[in-house]
Scaffold this motif. Structure first.
Motif, PDB file in Angstrom:
ATOM      1  N   LEU A  86       0.848  -1.191   0.000  1.00  0.00           N
ATOM      2  CA  LEU A  86       0.000   0.000   0.000  1.00  0.00           C
ATOM      3  C   LEU A  86       0.885   1.243   0.000  1.00  0.00           C
ATOM      4  N   ALA A  87       0.417   2.296  -0.665  1.00  0.00           N
ATOM      5  CA  ALA A  87       1.217   3.512  -0.804  1.00  0.00           C
ATOM      6  C   ALA A  87       0.879   4.506   0.303  1.00  0.00           C
ATOM      7  N   VAL A  88       1.924   5.075   0.900  1.00  0.00           N
ATOM      8  CA  VAL A  88       1.768   6.184   1.851  1.00  0.00           C
ATOM      9  C   VAL A  88       2.786   7.267   1.468  1.00  0.00           C
ATOM     10  N   PRO A  89       2.564   8.500   1.917  1.00  0.00           N
ATOM     11  CA  PRO A  89       3.576   9.521   1.645  1.00  0.00           C
ATOM     12  C   PRO A  89       4.923   9.105   2.245  1.00  0.00           C
ATOM     13  N   ALA A  90       5.992   9.318   1.493  1.00  0.00           N
ATOM     14  CA  ALA A  90       7.323   8.899   1.949  1.00  0.00           C
ATOM     15  C   ALA A  90       7.647   9.493   3.319  1.00  0.00           C
ATOM     16  N   SER A  91       7.181  10.719   3.551  1.00  0.00           N
ATOM     17  CA  SER A  91       7.492  11.406   4.813  1.00  0.00           C
ATOM     18  C   SER A  91       6.744  10.809   6.006  1.00  0.00           C
ATOM     19  N   SER A  92       5.783   9.911   5.763  1.00  0.00           N
ATOM     20  CA  SER A  92       4.964   9.376   6.864  1.00  0.00           C
ATOM     21  C   SER A  92       5.475   8.040   7.400  1.00  0.00           C
ATOM     22  N   LEU A  93       6.526   7.466   6.807  1.00  0.00           N
ATOM     23  CA  LEU A  93       6.946   6.106   7.202  1.00  0.00           C
ATOM     24  C   LEU A  93       7.344   6.026   8.679  1.00  0.00           C
ATOM     25  N   GLY A  94       7.999   7.077   9.189  1.00  0.00           N
ATOM     26  CA  GLY A  94       8.362   7.093  10.606  1.00  0.00           C
ATOM     27  C   GLY A  94       7.133   7.077  11.500  1.00  0.00           C
ATOM     28  N   PHE A  95       6.122   7.856  11.115  1.00  0.00           N
ATOM     29  CA  PHE A  95       4.859   7.877  11.855  1.00  0.00           C
ATOM     30  C   PHE A  95       4.246   6.479  11.896  1.00  0.00           C
ATOM     31  N   TRP A  96       4.216   5.799  10.742  1.00  0.00           N
ATOM     32  CA  TRP A  96       3.593   4.479  10.662  1.00  0.00           C
ATOM     33  C   TRP A  96       4.385   3.441  11.467  1.00  0.00           C
ATOM     34  N   GLU A  97       5.704   3.545  11.438  1.00  0.00           N
ATOM     35  CA  GLU A  97       6.524   2.586  12.186  1.00  0.00           C
ATOM     36  C   GLU A  97       6.172   2.667  13.674  1.00  0.00           C
ATOM     37  N   LYS A  98       6.091   3.882  14.187  1.00  0.00           N
ATOM     38  CA  LYS A  98       5.739   4.070  15.598  1.00  0.00           C
ATOM     39  C   LYS A  98       4.306   3.575  15.859  1.00  0.00           C
ATOM     40  N   ARG A  99       3.398   3.869  14.930  1.00  0.00           N
ATOM     41  CA  ARG A  99       1.996   3.465  15.104  1.00  0.00           C
ATOM     42  C   ARG A  99       1.871   1.928  15.201  1.00  0.00           C
ATOM     43  N   HIS A 101       4.166  -0.211  16.190  1.00  0.00           N
ATOM     44  CA  HIS A 101       4.711  -0.652  17.477  1.00  0.00           C
ATOM     45  C   HIS A 101       3.737  -0.336  18.609  1.00  0.00           C
ATOM     46  N   ASP A 102       3.121   0.832  18.561  1.00  0.00           N
ATOM     47  CA  ASP A 102       2.146   1.211  19.595  1.00  0.00           C
ATOM     48  C   ASP A 102       0.939   0.268  19.611  1.00  0.00           C
ATOM     49  N   HIS A 103       0.603  -0.288  18.438  1.00  0.00           N
ATOM     50  CA  HIS A 103      -0.543  -1.211  18.346  1.00  0.00           C
ATOM     51  C   HIS A 103      -0.123  -2.673  18.496  1.00  0.00           C
ATOM     52  N   GLY A 104       1.152  -2.904  18.823  1.00  0.00           N
ATOM     53  CA  GLY A 104       1.609  -4.273  19.073  1.00  0.00           C
ATOM     54  C   GLY A 104       1.972  -5.061  17.834  1.00  0.00           C
ATOM     55  N   PHE A 105       2.232  -4.369  16.715  1.00  0.00           N
ATOM     56  CA  PHE A 105       2.621  -5.066  15.481  1.00  0.00           C
ATOM     57  C   PHE A 105       4.123  -4.934  15.269  1.00  0.00           C
ATOM     58  N   ASP A 106       4.752  -6.020  14.783  1.00  0.00           N
ATOM     59  CA  ASP A 106       6.151  -5.944  14.360  1.00  0.00           C
ATOM     60  C   ASP A 106       6.186  -5.290  12.984  1.00  0.00           C
ATOM     61  N   ALA A 107       6.988  -4.258  12.837  1.00  0.00           N
ATOM     62  CA  ALA A 107       7.149  -3.618  11.525  1.00  0.00           C
ATOM     63  C   ALA A 107       8.634  -3.428  11.290  1.00  0.00           C
ATOM     64  N   THR A 108       9.103  -3.919  10.159  1.00  0.00           N
ATOM     65  CA  THR A 108      10.539  -3.817   9.875  1.00  0.00           C
ATOM     66  C   THR A 108      10.769  -3.053   8.578  1.00  0.00           C
ATOM     67  N   LYS A 109      11.868  -2.296   8.574  1.00  0.00           N
ATOM     68  CA  LYS A 109      12.194  -1.483   7.397  1.00  0.00           C
ATOM     69  C   LYS A 109      12.987  -2.306   6.394  1.00  0.00           C
ATOM     70  N   THR A 110      12.685  -2.128   5.130  1.00  0.00           N
ATOM     71  CA  THR A 110      13.463  -2.774   4.088  1.00  0.00           C
ATOM     72  C   THR A 110      13.429  -1.876   2.846  1.00  0.00           C
ATOM     73  N   GLU A 111      14.065  -2.337   1.783  1.00  0.00           N
ATOM     74  CA  GLU A 111      14.084  -1.566   0.543  1.00  0.00           C
ATOM     75  C   GLU A 111      14.062  -2.526  -0.626  1.00  0.00           C
ATOM     76  N   ARG A 112      13.307  -2.208  -1.665  1.00  0.00           N
ATOM     77  CA  ARG A 112      13.276  -3.026  -2.886  1.00  0.00           C
ATOM     78  C   ARG A 112      13.010  -2.089  -4.059  1.00  0.00           C
ATOM     79  N   PHE A 113      13.666  -2.319  -5.171  1.00  0.00           N
ATOM     80  CA  PHE A 113      13.533  -1.435  -6.334  1.00  0.00           C
ATOM     81  C   PHE A 113      13.756   0.028  -5.934  1.00  0.00           C
ATOM     82  N   GLY A 114      14.639   0.242  -4.948  1.00  0.00           N
ATOM     83  CA  GLY A 114      14.973   1.604  -4.535  1.00  0.00           C
ATOM     84  C   GLY A 114      13.894   2.292  -3.716  1.00  0.00           C
ATOM     85  N   GLU A 115      12.844   1.549  -3.340  1.00  0.00           N
ATOM     86  CA  GLU A 115      11.745   2.159  -2.575  1.00  0.00           C
ATOM     87  C   GLU A 115      11.871   1.813  -1.099  1.00  0.00           C
TER      88      GLU A 115
END
Ligand SMILES: [Fe+2]
Length: 318
Positions: A86-99, A101-115
């Motif tokens: 799903l697409a989100v604004p690039a500037s919002s990824l930090g917000f989503w990562e914290k969100r 974790h706050d909701h008890g989900f594991d979220a990990t950062k990665t990169e593919r095709f430069g994204e």
């Protein structure tokens, strides 16, 4: 075949519990529940929940069949769509990562095709990603729990897991109007048009992974639908596929809010070519009440009370 299939229309998953799914999509991902109905096929009712933006516009839609009541579970594997991005604004990824974790989900950062990507899972186990993009002009849900400027814009891409590459690649270029764009390790990227969000299909080559299930079963993606403009184009897509030898394209089916044809691709993943109805999700309830009450599919119209009573056996609080 130019401009035949334009972009994603919706992606459809078989999940586990209805409440778990509703809470995940509306409360964690902050999508709007634009329709509550049931699967149009079969004699046994299975809820069908649609999530998207304010109107449930094309390529913002994720739709789910909660399978808990049926007790049917699927097997993830090759021959399926394996990831929903799903697409989100690039500037919002930090917000989503914290969100997450706050909701008890594991979220990990990665990169593919430069994204830049944030990987996480639906509670039923299906792999999801948020991909940071710029210049996505699709409108996010304006009244969700996440501020609209940070919200999900819609689908970015899907990933299809396949044991064999060649036949799927042939299908995608000759039958589905996709063009190869790039490769990144075991991934090959295909795109419609400019290849921006909502117009991407990645193929993941996994020759050693056993095949997943095709039946409606919890924990698996069932199919991805792609938008076509009208019946003429839909018929041309079907005719072209038949001319290539894909004689298993379905007849046109009325899905209440759109018309669909389906085809099993060589990888095993199920694709759909979809024509929206002009009224869209407003065809059976006004905008003010969109998604608020259960809409009985025509196939069950003569058993309305019975169907609602049955589905209420797995109560849904919203
Ligand atoms: Fe569909």
């Amino acid at each position: 075949m130019a401009n035949t299939i334009q972009r994603h229309h919706h992606i459809t998953l078989c999940v586990a519990g209805a409440q778990q799914d509703y809470d995940f999509h509306t409360k964690v991902l902050s999508l709007k529940n634009v329709k509550k109905t049931a699967l149009y096929d079969g004699t046994y009712p299975i809820r069908h929940m649609y999530y998207g933006n304010d109107l449930g516009e094309e390529s913002t839609l994720v739709t789910c069949f909660p399978m808990q009541q049926s007790g049917r579970k699927g097997r993830r594997g090759t021959g399926q769509i394996s990831v929903l991005s799903l697409a989100v604004p690039a500037s919002s990824l930090g917000f989503w990562e914290k969100r997450f974790h706050d909701h008890g989900f594991d979220a990990t950062k990665t990169e593919r095709f430069g994204e830049k990507i944030l990987k996480f899972q639906h509670p039923c186990g299906i792999d999801y990603e948020l991909v940071g993009v710029v210049d996505d002009d699709r409108k996010p849900y304006s009244n969700g729990q996440v501020p609209a400027e940070l919200g999900i814009r819609g689908t970015h891409g899907i990933t299809v897991s396949t044991r064999e590459l060649e036949a799927q690649e042939e299908f995608m270029s000759l039958g589905w109007n996709l063009r190869p764009v790039a490769t990144d390790g075991k991934y090959s990227r295909y795109a419609f048009g400019e290849g921006d969000s909502g117009k991407i299909v990645d193929i993941e080559h996994e020759p050693g992974v056993p095949a997943g299930s095709w039946t409606f079963g919890g924990g698996t993606v069932h199919h991805c639908a792609f938008q076509v403009a009208n019946f003429e184009v839909q018929d041309a897509v079907k005719g072209n596929l038949e001319a290539l030898g894909f004689t298993d394209v379905s007849d046109r089916k009325d899905r209440g809010y759109f018309w669909s044809i389906y085809v099993r691709t060589p990888s095993g993943a199920l694709f759909e070519a979809t024509v929206s109805k002009p009224e869209g999700f407003l065809i059976d309830e006004p905008y003010e009440n969109l998604g608020k009450s259960f809409q009985v599919p025509p196939v069950f119209a003569d058993r309305k009370e019975q169907i609602i009573e049955f589905l209420d056996g797995e109560p849904l609080v919203y």
